[in-house]
Enzyme design. Sequence first.
Site, short mmCIF file in Angstrom:
data_model
loop_
_atom_site.label_atom_id
_atom_site.label_comp_id
_atom_site.label_asym_id
_atom_site.label_seq_id
_atom_site.Cartn_x
_atom_site.Cartn_y
_atom_site.Cartn_z
N GLU A 91 0.95 -0.99 0.10
CA GLU A 91 0.06 0.06 -0.08
C GLU A 91 0.82 1.25 0.05
OE1 GLU A 91 -2.55 -0.47 3.22
OE2 GLU A 91 -3.86 -1.96 2.35
N SER A 131 18.26 -8.86 -9.35
CA SER A 131 16.93 -9.24 -10.14
C SER A 131 17.22 -10.03 -11.25
CB SER A 131 16.43 -7.91 -10.47
OG SER A 131 15.49 -7.43 -9.55
N HIS A 169 2.84 -10.32 -9.94
CA HIS A 169 4.10 -10.46 -9.95
C HIS A 169 4.65 -9.39 -8.95
CE1 HIS A 169 8.11 -11.72 -10.83
NE2 HIS A 169 8.43 -10.42 -11.44
N SER A 170 4.56 -8.18 -9.25
CA SER A 170 5.10 -6.95 -8.52
C SER A 170 4.06 -6.00 -8.69
CB SER A 170 6.53 -6.45 -9.10
OG SER A 170 6.41 -6.17 -10.31
#
Length: 385
Positions: A57, A143, A272-273
């Site tokens: 959030e 990543s 996923h993100s």
Amino acid sequence: MNFLPESQRERINCYRVLDDDGGTIYSSRFQEVSKELALKMYSNMVTLQIMDTIFYEAQRQGRISFYLTSNGEEAINIASAAALSAQDIVLPQYREPGVLLWRGFTLQEFANQLFGNKLDYGKGRQMPIHYGSNRLNYFTVSSPIATQLPQAVGAAYSLKMDKKKACAITYFGDGGTSEGDFHAALNFAAVTEAPVIFFCRNNGWAISTPTAEQFRSDGVVTRGQAYGIRSIRVDGNDTLAVYSAVHTAREMAITEGRPILIEAMTYRVGHHSTSDDSTKYRPADEMEHWRTARDPVSRYRKWVQGNGWWCDTQESELRNNVRQELISVQLLQAIQVAERMPKHGLAELFTDVYDQMPSNLREQERSLLDTIKKHSAEYPADVPV
């Protein structure tokens, strides 16, 4: 969900260890779990859930630039971490913050990294969620997919050379098995007999690519056998199964000096993100089914409660206490502190790579500082130089 084998569509009470020739070494029932350990795991799973919600959030509010959650994979995070020792080396992907949480990484440390402030161990050079802690033997997240796998083999081999009673564990998704580094790492580990655990979260999706479009083999375990590596397939949404599988794998890796591959069948409930909208490539009812009927936190709670160690009143108290601590005190305070903390100076972009900075980097540093000075109106006034 067709990507799950039929045997894994219901809760399993044991798991199989497959030898490198494909035969079953043995089937094992769950490891004994004490009441204290069981409740600590459950508390950490709940904390991870709520922490994910709040940070997600915060990204949606524009307070941080990027985030991804572990929704639906809490058992993999917490149970695998509980089965390891503090001396074991962790080379994570980007969906294992629960492992770091279990090892003692504080909410303030998570917030510092997400905001890239002065207290961030990565000095603001990494993306948000690229956590790392030398103190907790947790390598910094990277990543690029599967690059941590060969590195984990090297780390494990160094433990073997030093005769340490420890192993390395590296986490990756099903998409990572389509990378060349996966195959190189498995072969490297098999040949060197390195004490490393390859932990694959087979959640069915490599972002938007389903496993059916990645490979035709029977999941990932068969790939381990092909390289001469013992392999375990386990229900990744079953906390006890994950704990037992990792406990067994660690024991074999250290005592026998061999690599182990674990394939944990699970599902990524969230997107996923924060850069992804998974409703574009998978049906909403599929996500809702896994969010409710297959939720690992709810399943584990039923087991704990069935042992008489938990009740509805304790459940309500735990969730209320965690939310109050995280929302009203710890986490929001951590976010506020992290937001107010000054950033690292731009000059630090060029440090910590070479003992003596080479001339080309010095030239780049001068060029950057000259550009900022020349176009100062285009940069925030609080950018530290």
